[in-house]
Design a protein around this motif. Structure first.
Motif, PDB file in Angstrom:
ATOM      1  N   LYS A 203       1.621 -19.123   7.767  1.00  0.00           N
ATOM      2  CA  LYS A 203       2.226 -18.109   8.642  1.00  0.00           C
ATOM      3  C   LYS A 203       2.179 -18.551  10.100  1.00  0.00           C
ATOM      4  O   LYS A 203       3.130 -18.367  10.853  1.00  0.00           O
ATOM      5  CB  LYS A 203       1.514 -16.770   8.464  1.00  0.00           C
ATOM      6  CG  LYS A 203       1.626 -16.214   7.050  1.00  0.00           C
ATOM      7  CD  LYS A 203       0.742 -14.988   6.859  1.00  0.00           C
ATOM      8  CE  LYS A 203       0.741 -14.535   5.405  1.00  0.00           C
ATOM      9  NZ  LYS A 203      -0.154 -13.396   5.167  1.00  0.00           N
ATOM     10  N   ASP A 204       1.060 -19.162  10.491  1.00  0.00           N
ATOM     11  CA  ASP A 204       0.933 -19.642  11.869  1.00  0.00           C
ATOM     12  C   ASP A 204       1.882 -20.801  12.128  1.00  0.00           C
ATOM     13  O   ASP A 204       2.513 -20.868  13.181  1.00  0.00           O
ATOM     14  CB  ASP A 204      -0.513 -20.086  12.140  1.00  0.00           C
ATOM     15  CG  ASP A 204      -1.478 -18.911  12.158  1.00  0.00           C
ATOM     16  OD1 ASP A 204      -1.025 -17.783  12.448  1.00  0.00           O
ATOM     17  OD2 ASP A 204      -2.665 -19.114  11.870  1.00  0.00           O
ATOM     18  N   ILE A 205       1.980 -21.719  11.163  1.00  0.00           N
ATOM     19  CA  ILE A 205       2.831 -22.892  11.342  1.00  0.00           C
ATOM     20  C   ILE A 205       4.290 -22.482  11.471  1.00  0.00           C
ATOM     21  O   ILE A 205       5.041 -23.044  12.270  1.00  0.00           O
ATOM     22  CB  ILE A 205       2.628 -23.889  10.174  1.00  0.00           C
ATOM     23  CG1 ILE A 205       1.276 -24.576  10.346  1.00  0.00           C
ATOM     24  CG2 ILE A 205       3.747 -24.918  10.117  1.00  0.00           C
ATOM     25  CD1 ILE A 205       0.844 -25.401   9.181  1.00  0.00           C
ATOM     26  N   GLU A 341       0.103  -9.597  13.239  1.00  0.00           N
ATOM     27  CA  GLU A 341       1.368  -8.958  12.868  1.00  0.00           C
ATOM     28  C   GLU A 341       2.455 -10.022  12.733  1.00  0.00           C
ATOM     29  O   GLU A 341       3.034 -10.498  13.716  1.00  0.00           O
ATOM     30  CB  GLU A 341       1.760  -7.929  13.928  1.00  0.00           C
ATOM     31  CG  GLU A 341       3.076  -7.220  13.674  1.00  0.00           C
ATOM     32  CD  GLU A 341       2.986  -6.186  12.566  1.00  0.00           C
ATOM     33  OE1 GLU A 341       3.652  -6.418  11.538  1.00  0.00           O
ATOM     34  OE2 GLU A 341       2.275  -5.189  12.712  1.00  0.00           O
ATOM     35  N   ARG A 342       2.729 -10.441  11.497  1.00  0.00           N
ATOM     36  CA  ARG A 342       3.644 -11.559  11.264  1.00  0.00           C
ATOM     37  C   ARG A 342       5.062 -11.256  11.737  1.00  0.00           C
ATOM     38  O   ARG A 342       5.721 -12.097  12.358  1.00  0.00           O
ATOM     39  CB  ARG A 342       3.673 -11.911   9.761  1.00  0.00           C
ATOM     40  CG  ARG A 342       4.481 -13.168   9.471  1.00  0.00           C
ATOM     41  CD  ARG A 342       4.191 -13.666   8.076  1.00  0.00           C
ATOM     42  NE  ARG A 342       4.653 -12.760   7.056  1.00  0.00           N
ATOM     43  CZ  ARG A 342       5.858 -12.843   6.477  1.00  0.00           C
ATOM     44  NH1 ARG A 342       6.693 -13.787   6.837  1.00  0.00           N
ATOM     45  NH2 ARG A 342       6.210 -11.993   5.547  1.00  0.00           N
ATOM     46  N   GLU A 343       5.560 -10.057  11.477  1.00  0.00           N
ATOM     47  CA  GLU A 343       6.929  -9.725  11.865  1.00  0.00           C
ATOM     48  C   GLU A 343       7.070  -9.664  13.386  1.00  0.00           C
ATOM     49  O   GLU A 343       8.088 -10.067  13.930  1.00  0.00           O
ATOM     50  CB  GLU A 343       7.361  -8.397  11.234  1.00  0.00           C
ATOM     51  CG  GLU A 343       8.862  -8.207  11.247  1.00  0.00           C
ATOM     52  CD  GLU A 343       9.326  -7.102  10.320  1.00  0.00           C
ATOM     53  OE1 GLU A 343      10.533  -6.807  10.344  1.00  0.00           O
ATOM     54  OE2 GLU A 343       8.500  -6.541   9.584  1.00  0.00           O
ATOM     55  N   PHE A 344       6.044  -9.178  14.051  1.00  0.00           N
ATOM     56  CA  PHE A 344       6.050  -9.166  15.524  1.00  0.00           C
ATOM     57  C   PHE A 344       6.153 -10.599  16.054  1.00  0.00           C
ATOM     58  O   PHE A 344       6.922 -10.887  16.970  1.00  0.00           O
ATOM     59  CB  PHE A 344       4.776  -8.486  16.039  1.00  0.00           C
ATOM     60  CG  PHE A 344       4.629  -8.505  17.532  1.00  0.00           C
ATOM     61  CD1 PHE A 344       5.233  -7.538  18.323  1.00  0.00           C
ATOM     62  CD2 PHE A 344       3.883  -9.503  18.163  1.00  0.00           C
ATOM     63  CE1 PHE A 344       5.104  -7.557  19.701  1.00  0.00           C
ATOM     64  CE2 PHE A 344       3.749  -9.532  19.537  1.00  0.00           C
ATOM     65  CZ  PHE A 344       4.362  -8.554  20.309  1.00  0.00           C
ATOM     66  N   LEU A 346       7.324 -13.218  14.467  1.00  0.00           N
ATOM     67  CA  LEU A 346       8.625 -13.787  14.120  1.00  0.00           C
ATOM     68  C   LEU A 346       9.691 -13.413  15.146  1.00  0.00           C
ATOM     69  O   LEU A 346      10.632 -14.172  15.384  1.00  0.00           O
ATOM     70  CB  LEU A 346       9.062 -13.312  12.731  1.00  0.00           C
ATOM     71  CG  LEU A 346       8.410 -13.991  11.522  1.00  0.00           C
ATOM     72  CD1 LEU A 346       8.788 -13.265  10.243  1.00  0.00           C
ATOM     73  CD2 LEU A 346       8.791 -15.452  11.430  1.00  0.00           C
ATOM     74  N   LYS A 347       9.540 -12.251  15.773  1.00  0.00           N
ATOM     75  CA  LYS A 347      10.552 -11.779  16.713  1.00  0.00           C
ATOM     76  C   LYS A 347      10.247 -12.155  18.156  1.00  0.00           C
ATOM     77  O   LYS A 347      11.163 -12.327  18.958  1.00  0.00           O
ATOM     78  CB  LYS A 347      10.703 -10.254  16.590  1.00  0.00           C
ATOM     79  CG  LYS A 347      11.341  -9.824  15.272  1.00  0.00           C
ATOM     80  CD  LYS A 347      11.456  -8.322  15.177  1.00  0.00           C
ATOM     81  CE  LYS A 347      12.076  -7.901  13.844  1.00  0.00           C
ATOM     82  NZ  LYS A 347      13.469  -8.293  13.706  1.00  0.00           N
ATOM     83  N   VAL A 348       8.974 -12.295  18.497  1.00  0.00           N
ATOM     84  CA  VAL A 348       8.598 -12.532  19.893  1.00  0.00           C
ATOM     85  C   VAL A 348       8.331 -14.010  20.187  1.00  0.00           C
ATOM     86  O   VAL A 348       8.670 -14.507  21.263  1.00  0.00           O
ATOM     87  CB  VAL A 348       7.364 -11.681  20.271  1.00  0.00           C
ATOM     88  CG1 VAL A 348       6.866 -12.017  21.665  1.00  0.00           C
ATOM     89  CG2 VAL A 348       7.703 -10.194  20.191  1.00  0.00           C
ATOM     90  N   TYR A 349       7.768 -14.744  19.238  1.00  0.00           N
ATOM     91  CA  TYR A 349       7.371 -16.120  19.497  1.00  0.00           C
ATOM     92  C   TYR A 349       8.520 -17.054  19.911  1.00  0.00           C
ATOM     93  O   TYR A 349       8.297 -17.965  20.696  1.00  0.00           O
ATOM     94  CB  TYR A 349       6.634 -16.697  18.278  1.00  0.00           C
ATOM     95  CG  TYR A 349       5.150 -16.411  18.300  1.00  0.00           C
ATOM     96  CD1 TYR A 349       4.669 -15.189  18.771  1.00  0.00           C
ATOM     97  CD2 TYR A 349       4.222 -17.337  17.856  1.00  0.00           C
ATOM     98  CE1 TYR A 349       3.318 -14.904  18.792  1.00  0.00           C
ATOM     99  CE2 TYR A 349       2.861 -17.068  17.867  1.00  0.00           C
ATOM    100  CZ  TYR A 349       2.423 -15.849  18.343  1.00  0.00           C
ATOM    101  OH  TYR A 349       1.080 -15.574  18.368  1.00  0.00           O
ATOM    102  N   PRO A 350       9.746 -16.872  19.370  1.00  0.00           N
ATOM    103  CA  PRO A 350      10.842 -17.724  19.859  1.00  0.00           C
ATOM    104  C   PRO A 350      11.030 -17.642  21.374  1.00  0.00           C
ATOM    105  O   PRO A 350      11.393 -18.634  22.012  1.00  0.00           O
ATOM    106  CB  PRO A 350      12.071 -17.179  19.118  1.00  0.00           C
ATOM    107  CG  PRO A 350      11.517 -16.648  17.845  1.00  0.00           C
ATOM    108  CD  PRO A 350      10.184 -16.053  18.219  1.00  0.00           C
ATOM    109  N   SER A 351      10.771 -16.472  21.948  1.00  0.00           N
ATOM    110  CA  SER A 351      10.874 -16.326  23.405  1.00  0.00           C
ATOM    111  C   SER A 351       9.865 -17.204  24.125  1.00  0.00           C
ATOM    112  O   SER A 351      10.102 -17.652  25.243  1.00  0.00           O
ATOM    113  CB  SER A 351      10.647 -14.870  23.812  1.00  0.00           C
ATOM    114  OG  SER A 351      11.582 -14.018  23.211  1.00  0.00           O
ATOM    115  N   LEU A 352       8.717 -17.467  23.471  1.00  0.00           N
ATOM    116  CA  LEU A 352       7.707 -18.348  24.068  1.00  0.00           C
ATOM    117  C   LEU A 352       8.269 -19.754  24.252  1.00  0.00           C
ATOM    118  O   LEU A 352       7.979 -20.421  25.247  1.00  0.00           O
ATOM    119  CB  LEU A 352       6.463 -18.408  23.173  1.00  0.00           C
ATOM    120  CG  LEU A 352       5.529 -17.201  23.166  1.00  0.00           C
ATOM    121  CD1 LEU A 352       4.425 -17.403  22.143  1.00  0.00           C
ATOM    122  CD2 LEU A 352       4.948 -16.949  24.534  1.00  0.00           C
TER     123      LEU A 352
END
Length: 548
Positions: A203-205, A341-344, A346-352
């Motif tokens: 999940k982290d990867i 929170e995996r779904e959170f 999935l939606k926020v990390y691309p912005s990083l």
């Protein structure tokens, strides 16, 4: 049960689906149910927070929101229609398209591709994995196609008038190929990750891969402009071997080859790649669907060793940044939610990914005409403000959670003033997500521009802290992690535009103060006072008022 036009269109390809081993009748039923359930779904890019009224619950809010993408797509009309240098124009258009589509896919639809609930619920029934996975893929493809058409619809219509019917046909055909290729390529990438990792580590990867993918998209988009040189008021294409890895070039070449009859060997190879690679990737994906569904079960595996976070460190940080016990409690709670929170993610990390790369992209744009010495002596270190790009999205997303039903806990808290809840949550976001990005970029910027910019970096951070509060104040407020993902309307996301203007205004004032003797230090003092006042006053909201 309501039928859909897209399903009637898919009926025409029934024989094809059955030929590749898909039970078309079951796939159609699954898709029908998914489209009905999608009535409340809105993409992250334009999601708001107000819930749909019951009488409108069957209306697909996603379709209603596509006009926003249409407005964005207007910028492609002049690029498509003005001029006849098709290899340059269309490579640029497909670069923009792929950038936007890939961004939308990894932020909005990765959670659909990686959804294991279908397998848990439907997998126990007599249905093969190929049917289930194909339904999931088509579900994503339908929405991606709607987004694509909304974005390039104005350019498509304009090209029919200005460039002719043949141009229009090539454009439409390549859009379909591009969407297929993007979705399948993303699925194959996730399959590769699923094959080698399992449990919590997987999940982290996946989240890290999303960040890398975001960075790759941004860098690839910037490379397109460097494929051409400006000679005698026209863009000249100079072939290089590495250009075969720039995918938008593949889709730009057929226009040049067919419409200008330019049979340069490079254009022929690009055109062949534009057709063969997407088709080949689809064939490979169809063959690997059973393996994809099997490996997807690893997301349920929590048996692997998971390195626990140092709770002592988290407690120490909470004591430093929070000023009372209740605020520290919600700091730790929000920090754990953002971590797990995996779904959170999935939606926020691309912005990083975009926040990491954007400050350097605009600096590299000038590197071609300037040397490192000239850049180091300039004020381009102010590009670090671009690391705050993730703030509007993240602040809007903090209210959502896959475990939103647990929000009943807020109703039993003794203090009905939610000030400490919001403060603790926003500080957790700053410490967990924003601060690591900012510190990494600050170190790199000091290496490039020297330690002399340290006071400027302090000022930038104070401005970002102020910007965080402004994002909170302007966007619609809801208790953290209290709403379901996708149960929203498409208005709040538009607030990201004025928020970006505010960020630019803060950066502009900073720039002006750099010309004043000790101006940066004066500005630091001003912003310190403004931050203290706003962080103290902006969160005084009662729970009853929030519920109303």
């Amino acid at each position: 049960m309501k039928d859909f036009k897209v399903l009637k269109f898919l009926d025409k390809f029934k024989d094809f689906f059955e030929k590749i081993g898909v039970d078309y009748y079951l796939m159609r039923k699954i898709l029908q149910l998914k489209f009905i359930m999608d009535g409340r779904r809105v993409p992250t890019a334009i999601s708001g927070s107000s819930k749909k009224k019951k009488e409108n619950k069957d209306e697909n809010n996603f379709i209603k929101s596509l006009w926003v993408y249409g407005l964005i797509g207007i910028i492609m009309v002049p690029i498509t229609c003005f001029g006849k240098n098709f290899i340059f124009q269309m490579s640029f258009v497909f670069g923009i398209l792929m950038f936007m589509i890939m961004t939308s896919l990894i932020s909005d639809f990765s959670s659909v591709l990686l959804d294991i609930r279908d397998r848990n619920i439907i997998g126990s029934k007599p249905i093969n994995s190929k049917t289930l996975s194909m339904a999931k893929t088509i579900h994503v493809l339908v929405y991606m196609f709607f987004i694509t058409i909304a974005i390039c619809g104005p350019a498509l219509i304009a090209s029919l008038v200005s460039q002719g019917i043949l141009f229009f046909i090539i454009f439409l055909f390549e859009i379909i190929l591009m969407d297929l290729f993007i979705v399948v390529l993303t699925a194959l990438l996730y399959l590769l990750i699923l094959k080698f990792f399992d449990g919590e580590k997987l999940k982290d990867i996946i989240n890290y891969i999303q960040i890398i993918l975001s960075i790759s998209i941004a860098i690839g988009y910037q490379l397109i402009g460097r494929l051409f040189s400006f000679v005698n008021l026209s863009m000249v294409f100079t072939p290089k071997w590495w250009q075969y890895f720039i995918i938008p070039m593949w889709f730009g070449a057929p226009f040049e080859m067919v419409l200008h009859r330019n049979y340069n060997i490079h254009f022929i190879v690009f055109s062949v790649l534009a057709i063969v690679v997407p088709v080949l990737s689809i064939i490979i994906y169809i063959k690997l669907i059973p393996a994809f569904e099997r490996n997807l079960q690893k997301l349920n595996d929590n048996s692997g060793k998971v390195k626990g976070e140092n709770k002592k460190l988290l407690n120490l940080v909470s004591k430093i940044v929070c000023f009372n016990k209740e605020e520290r409690t919600f700091f730790r709670f929000a920090s754990d939610m953002m971590k797990n929170e995996r779904e959170f993610k999935l939606k926020v990390y691309p912005s990083l990914g975009f926040s990491l790369i954007f400050p350097f992209i605009f600096m590299l744009n000038d590197l071609k005409g300037k040397g490192w010495a000239e850049i180091a002596s300039s004020k381009m270190y102010l590009n670090i403000y671009f690391c705050a790009l993730l703030l509007p999205t993240a602040v809007m997303m903090i209210k959502y959670s896959g475990k939103y039903k647990g929000a009943w806990i807020y109703k039993i808290i003794p203090n009905k003033n939610v000030c400490n809840i919001f403060k603790g949550t926003l500080k957790a976001f700053i410490v967990r997500l924003l601060l690591p990005v900012y510190l990494i970029e600050s170190v790199i910027f000091m290496f490039i521009f020297g330690v002399k910019i340290f006071p400027d970096l302090i000022l930038v951070f104070l401005n970002i802290m102020l910007f965080t509060v402004l994002c909170f104040r302007i966007t619609k407020k809801s208790l953290p992690f209290s709403e379901e993902f996708g149960v929203s309307q498409g208005s709040e996301g538009l607030m990201a535009i004025p928020l970006m203007i505010i960020l630019g205004f803060l950066a502009f004032i900073h720039y002006k103060y750099t010309f004043v003797h000790y101006g940066v230090y004066v500005y630091i003092g001003i912003m310190l006072i403004v931050n203290i006042i706003l962080w103290k006053k902006s969160f005084n909201i009662s729970l009853e008022k929030l519920n109303n």
